[in-house]
Motif scaffolding. Structure first.
Motif, PDB file in Angstrom:
ATOM      1  N   GLY A  29       0.646  -1.266  -0.056  1.00 14.47           N
ATOM      2  CA  GLY A  29      -0.013   0.120  -0.078  1.00 14.47           C
ATOM      3  C   GLY A  29       0.822   1.214   0.016  1.00 14.47           C
ATOM      4  O   GLY A  29       0.232   2.346  -0.510  1.00 14.47           O
ATOM      5  N   MET A  30       1.865   1.146   0.502  1.00 16.42           N
ATOM      6  CA  MET A  30       2.911   2.279   0.594  1.00 16.42           C
ATOM      7  C   MET A  30       3.470   2.834  -0.964  1.00 16.42           C
ATOM      8  O   MET A  30       3.300   3.994  -0.921  1.00 16.42           O
ATOM      9  N   PHE A  31       3.648   1.740  -1.646  1.00 19.61           N
ATOM     10  CA  PHE A  31       4.082   2.143  -3.045  1.00 19.61           C
ATOM     11  C   PHE A  31       2.863   2.449  -3.718  1.00 19.61           C
ATOM     12  O   PHE A  31       2.830   3.391  -4.720  1.00 19.61           O
ATOM     13  N   THR A  32       1.452   1.993  -3.541  1.00 22.67           N
ATOM     14  CA  THR A  32       0.363   2.522  -4.080  1.00 22.67           C
ATOM     15  C   THR A  32       0.275   4.079  -3.840  1.00 22.67           C
ATOM     16  O   THR A  32      -0.084   4.505  -4.964  1.00 22.67           O
ATOM     17  N   ASN A  33       0.164   4.448  -2.690  1.00 17.92           N
ATOM     18  CA  ASN A  33      -0.205   5.602  -2.304  1.00 17.92           C
ATOM     19  C   ASN A  33       0.958   6.566  -2.667  1.00 17.92           C
ATOM     20  O   ASN A  33       0.572   7.718  -3.223  1.00 17.92           O
ATOM     21  N   ARG A  56      10.770  11.142  -8.110  1.00 11.52           N
ATOM     22  CA  ARG A  56      10.668  10.327  -8.811  1.00 11.52           C
ATOM     23  C   ARG A  56      10.091   8.724  -8.474  1.00 11.52           C
ATOM     24  O   ARG A  56      10.110   8.641  -7.234  1.00 11.52           O
ATOM     25  N   GLY A  57       8.997   8.590  -9.268  1.00  9.81           N
ATOM     26  CA  GLY A  57       8.156   7.727  -8.589  1.00  9.81           C
ATOM     27  C   GLY A  57       8.659   6.413  -8.515  1.00  9.81           C
ATOM     28  O   GLY A  57       9.402   6.089  -9.395  1.00  9.81           O
ATOM     29  N   THR A  61       8.299  -2.786  -9.084  1.00  8.42           N
ATOM     30  CA  THR A  61       8.980  -3.521  -9.802  1.00  8.42           C
ATOM     31  C   THR A  61      10.495  -3.000 -10.032  1.00  8.42           C
ATOM     32  O   THR A  61      11.436  -3.631 -10.338  1.00  8.42           O
ATOM     33  N   ASP A  62      10.614  -1.672  -9.468  1.00 11.83           N
ATOM     34  CA  ASP A  62      11.917  -1.100  -9.442  1.00 11.83           C
ATOM     35  C   ASP A  62      13.085  -2.126  -8.558  1.00 11.83           C
ATOM     36  O   ASP A  62      12.638  -2.689  -7.465  1.00 11.83           O
ATOM     37  N   GLU A  63      14.236  -1.936  -8.864  1.00 11.05           N
ATOM     38  CA  GLU A  63      15.315  -2.687  -8.236  1.00 11.05           C
ATOM     39  C   GLU A  63      15.397  -2.785  -6.444  1.00 11.05           C
ATOM     40  O   GLU A  63      15.428  -3.552  -5.870  1.00 11.05           O
ATOM     41  N   VAL A  65      13.058  -1.481  -4.707  1.00 19.54           N
ATOM     42  CA  VAL A  65      11.852  -1.852  -4.036  1.00 19.54           C
ATOM     43  C   VAL A  65      11.796  -3.033  -3.876  1.00 19.54           C
ATOM     44  O   VAL A  65      11.413  -3.731  -2.887  1.00 19.54           O
ATOM     45  N   MET A  66      12.309  -4.105  -5.001  1.00 15.83           N
ATOM     46  CA  MET A  66      12.366  -5.162  -4.807  1.00 15.83           C
ATOM     47  C   MET A  66      13.521  -5.829  -3.730  1.00 15.83           C
ATOM     48  O   MET A  66      13.141  -6.866  -2.936  1.00 15.83           O
ATOM     49  N   LYS A  67      14.635  -5.081  -3.604  1.00 20.28           N
ATOM     50  CA  LYS A  67      15.592  -5.117  -2.480  1.00 20.28           C
ATOM     51  C   LYS A  67      14.827  -5.154  -1.253  1.00 20.28           C
ATOM     52  O   LYS A  67      15.155  -5.886  -0.343  1.00 20.28           O
ATOM     53  N   MET A  68      14.083  -4.024  -1.075  1.00 14.31           N
ATOM     54  CA  MET A  68      13.561  -3.526   0.244  1.00 14.31           C
ATOM     55  C   MET A  68      12.613  -4.715   0.566  1.00 14.31           C
ATOM     56  O   MET A  68      12.525  -5.330   1.597  1.00 14.31           O
ATOM     57  N   LYS A  69      11.641  -5.346  -0.486  1.00 15.45           N
ATOM     58  CA  LYS A  69      10.760  -6.269  -0.114  1.00 15.45           C
ATOM     59  C   LYS A  69      11.078  -7.643   0.327  1.00 15.45           C
ATOM     60  O   LYS A  69      10.965  -8.515   1.197  1.00 15.45           O
ATOM     61  N   GLU A  70      12.518  -7.810  -0.304  1.00 14.19           N
ATOM     62  CA  GLU A  70      13.230  -8.898  -0.010  1.00 14.19           C
ATOM     63  C   GLU A  70      13.744  -9.028   1.507  1.00 14.19           C
ATOM     64  O   GLU A  70      13.621  -9.958   2.349  1.00 14.19           O
TER      65      GLU A  70
END
Length: 189
Positions: A29-33, A56-57, A61-63, A65-70
């Motif tokens: 939700g953080m990235f959606t907002n 920058r939005g 799928t940004d690298e 963001v993916m690292k943070m999710k991991e």
């Protein structure tokens, strides 16, 4: 979250999986907002005389963001190991929840136990009550989760005590019955 009984199971409330899903929902939700915010500037902070900044939005799928999710997944995984191990500490006492007190007593009596077997069973229940009391603290905190164990311990202790009491009551009833039978047999002689 709390460790508690649900029927004859020891489980979390809310379920550990639900907690993980909520954390994932907050992250997503953080990235959606934030995708709707394109910049900040004088319109947002009029008294600060600040120049406009274009942001920058971030896309899911940004690298970065993916690292943070991991990293979040890794932290969540690490924080489920402890609570699961805590729940496993009480698996030894699941037999206390398996049957209702009267069912457990009837099952035990159906085996036609000796006095020593009664003694061993009651001693086991009282020993388990002591173990349950000391198995863990009433609240155990992990990095992201605090698990309350008091309710589970109370239920297990109460049920084990009821079983021991019911066994002793049945033993007393059986002993009284045997005494009456012996007395009647003796009177008939």
């Amino acid at each position: 979250i709390r460790l508690r009984t649900f029927g004859n199971l020891i489980t979390f409330e809310p379920l550990l999986e639900e907690v993980v899903e909520v954390v994932h929902g907050v992250i997503n939700g953080m990235f959606t907002n934030t995708a709707d915010i394109s910049g900040i500037g004088a319109d947002m902070f009029p008294l600060m005389n600040m120049p406009d900044f274009v942001l920058r939005g971030l896309l899911p799928t940004d690298e970065d963001v993916m690292k943070m999710k991991e990293r979040v997944d890794s932290i969540l995984q690490d924080n489920t190991v402890g609570p699961l191990a805590l729940r496993a500490l009480f698996d030894d006492f699941a037999y206390i929840l398996a049957l209702e007190v009267e069912e457990a007593v009837e099952l035990f009596i159906s085996q036609n136990p000796s006095l020593d077997e009664y003694n061993a069973e009651v001693q086991k229940l009282y020993r388990d009550v002591d173990l349950i009391r000391t198995r863990s603290l009433n609240e155990v905190s992990y990095e992201l989760v605090k698990v309350e164990v008091y309710e589970l311990k109370s239920v297990l202790i109460e049920r084990a005590s009821e079983m021991a009491s019911a066994l002793l009551t049945r033993l007393m009833e059986q002993t009284n019955e045997d005494i009456v039978n012996v007395d009647e047999s003796y009177s008939d002689m």
